[in-house]
Write an enzyme that holds these catalytic residues in place. Structure first.
Site, PDB file in Angstrom:
ATOM      1  N   GLU A 177       2.901  -9.182  11.851  1.00  0.00           N
ATOM      2  CA  GLU A 177       2.591  -8.798  10.465  1.00  0.00           C
ATOM      3  C   GLU A 177       3.877  -8.401   9.731  1.00  0.00           C
ATOM      4  O   GLU A 177       4.059  -8.730   8.560  1.00  0.00           O
ATOM      5  CB  GLU A 177       1.577  -7.653  10.494  1.00  0.00           C
ATOM      6  CG  GLU A 177       0.928  -7.333   9.167  1.00  0.00           C
ATOM      7  CD  GLU A 177      -0.109  -6.218   9.299  1.00  0.00           C
ATOM      8  OE1 GLU A 177      -0.335  -5.718  10.444  1.00  0.00           O
ATOM      9  OE2 GLU A 177      -0.689  -5.825   8.272  1.00  0.00           O
ATOM     10  N   ASP A 235       0.761  -1.243   0.000  1.00  0.00           N
ATOM     11  CA  ASP A 235       0.000   0.000   0.000  1.00  0.00           C
ATOM     12  C   ASP A 235       0.800   1.307   0.000  1.00  0.00           C
ATOM     13  O   ASP A 235       0.740   2.092  -0.931  1.00  0.00           O
ATOM     14  CB  ASP A 235      -0.938  -0.018   1.209  1.00  0.00           C
ATOM     15  CG  ASP A 235      -1.654  -1.347   1.366  1.00  0.00           C
ATOM     16  OD1 ASP A 235      -1.560  -2.192   0.463  1.00  0.00           O
ATOM     17  OD2 ASP A 235      -2.300  -1.557   2.399  1.00  0.00           O
TER      18      ASP A 235
END
Ligand code: 9WN
Length: 469
Positions: free
Chosen positions: A433, A197
């Site tokens: 993550e 992103d």
């Protein structure tokens, strides 16, 4: 944003260790990874994490299926089947399939914001996002099938045959509909489509987008309830993400309208390299199920020519993202530049140039303290940030892709270093993550599904031998 200067500390990279103790540690990590995956299993798919991502994400499901294939092939197959049930009639596989059982405001932007029902191409009664994510699914399907036990082979082949037309439709959508100028490469219309992103790879283009006053209603970022603000995209980037979403929604996600109007139109080398790698996987699947592999090989060849012809910038010795709006190749030194290692036909001199960069102080500092591979952004960049999302941290999915790319080009030493770093990061910090490449600390979500899934693959397959074809 932190400024980072390389230091002159003594660097050690984790090395692959085959002692009995190390093997025992890996076996324990695999057991814990399976628990994480089972904890995130939602009956027909796996959520990426409990609080931050309580729906089905497209490329997450592909990575999850790859890890699950080792112990739970039935769930691996179900994972991909559930995702493709939400495929749009255009062939687009949406980036998010919303779970109707999750609380409506569990994730922002949720189904009420996306309003996929505005598009006649969206699946009826199944809310999704209106954009896609990297097409790693054909590769994942092939990996899942390769794990089938002899007794399950017929069943697995039947599953592959059912999925094949859907995988082909996904590939066709990207190769045809998403190639506005006919340059042979797929364009993305939102940074979320890249899966990386807020990567600096498209800062120059993305940061030029000015959100008009009043363009967005008041909203609350739910992600910040579950993760530190310093680990997540900035508010300014979030505004732009949402603004692009509102433009695409206003176009009812109709591809020609979106492509004509979006201020963000980017050709990402990693996204296209994944598309190419999946074209080869489709050729393998076609052979397995008695279909014709030739169109997929032709497609892979076409993508190869376009990748090298359009995105390799000789004077920078690097693959660059291509901003189609300004017709500029972006100079940022980020991990997307290494994606084309997934192309088995990459010329040796380009492979050598990529490996030199991967081994340079930008991505592989020496000397300088403990260090983990592979940071998502050059550590020598002035705005390298070791903890913020895709702007520096190590992610296990990009490591997994590079590991495959390096192995297929015979770069076993570097590939093993990537595996060793990945396993060591999980041993130190758990199934996070993403990870700080400098101190190995974990960031973002915890009990993150693709970190668990890919740890399994690294631990069980990550020892030197190149892909079995
Ligand atoms: C937006 C689920 C997804 C990943 C992406 C990652 C992140 C979402 C977000 O989480 O993106 O799609 O809310 O930040 O960037 O790669 O698929 O794990």
């Amino acid at each position: 944003m932190s400024q980072h200067q390389p230091t002159s500390r003594q660097v050690t990279h984790p090395a692959l260790d085959d002692t009995a103790a190390a093997m025992e540690t890996r076996a324990e990590l695999v057991d814990r990874a399976r628990e994480v995956l089972d904890g995130n299993w939602m009956g027909r798919y796996t959520r990426p994490s409990q609080a931050l991502y309580p729906h089905q994400w497209s490329w997450d499901s592909a990575f999850i299926a790859i890890g699950r294939a080792w112990h739970d092939p039935a769930r691996a197959r179900q994972e991909l089947e559930t995702l493709f049930e939400a495929q749009w009639t255009t062939g687009m596989v949406p980036s998010i399939v919303f779970d109707p059982t999750a609380p409506p405001d569990a994730y922002f932007p949720g189904p009420q914001v996306w309003q996929s029902e505005r598009s006649p191409a969206a699946p009826h009664g199944r809310p999704t996002s209106g954009i896609t994510q990297p097409p790693i699914h054909a590769r994942a399907a092939l990996e899942v099938h390769r794990h089938a036990k002899p007794a399950d082979r017929a069943l697995s082949l039947a599953w592959l045959a059912r999925l094949y037309p859907r995988l082909v439709a996904q590939q066709r959508y990207l190769a045809a509909t998403r190639d506005p100028g006919g340059r042979g490469l797929a364009a993305i219309v939102h940074p979320w489509e890249s899966g990386l992103d807020d990567s600096p790879a498209w800062d120059r283009d993305f940061h030029r987008i000015a959100v008009p006053a009043g363009a967005l209603p008041a909203y609350r970022r739910r992600d910040l309830d579950h993760a530190a603000a310093a680990d997540r995209p900035t508010d300014a980037d979030y505004e732009r993400f949402l603004y692009l979403l509102t433009l695409e929604r206003a176009a009812r996600y109709e591809d020609s309208q979106v492509l004509a109007a979006t201020p963000f139109l980017m050709v990402d080398p990693l996204f296209n390299a994944i598309l190419l790698w999946s074209a080869h996987a489709l050729a393998d699947i076609a052979r397995l199920i008695g279909a014709d592999p030739a169109p997929h090989l032709a497609e892979a060849h076409r993508l190869h020519e376009a990748l090298v012809g359009e995105l390799w910038v000789t004077h920078r010795r690097r693959f660059c993202a291509w901003d189609l709006r300004r017709d500029q190749r972006e100079p940022e030194d980020s991990i997307v530049s290494f994606g084309p290692l997934l192309d088995p036909d990459l010329p040796p001199e380009i492979v050598a140039a990529i490996c030199r960069e991967l081994e340079s102080p930008s991505f592989h500092p020496r000397p300088g303290g403990s260090h983990y591979l592979v940071p998502t952004y050059s550590e020598r960049a002035a705005d390298f940030d070791p903890d913020r999302y895709w702007r520096g941290p190590v992610w296990l999915n990009t490591n997994w892709l590079l590991w495959h790319g390096l192995r297929q080009h015979g770069r076993i030493g570097l590939a093993n270093e990537v595996v060793a770093s990945s396993i060591e990061l999980v041993r130190r910090s758990g199934f996070r993550e993403y990870y700080d490449p400098l101190d190995g600390s974990g960031h973002g979500s915890d009990r993150f599904s693709w970190s668990a899934a890919l740890l399994i693959d690294f631990a069980l397959a990550g020892h030197g031998a190149p892909d079995s074809g």
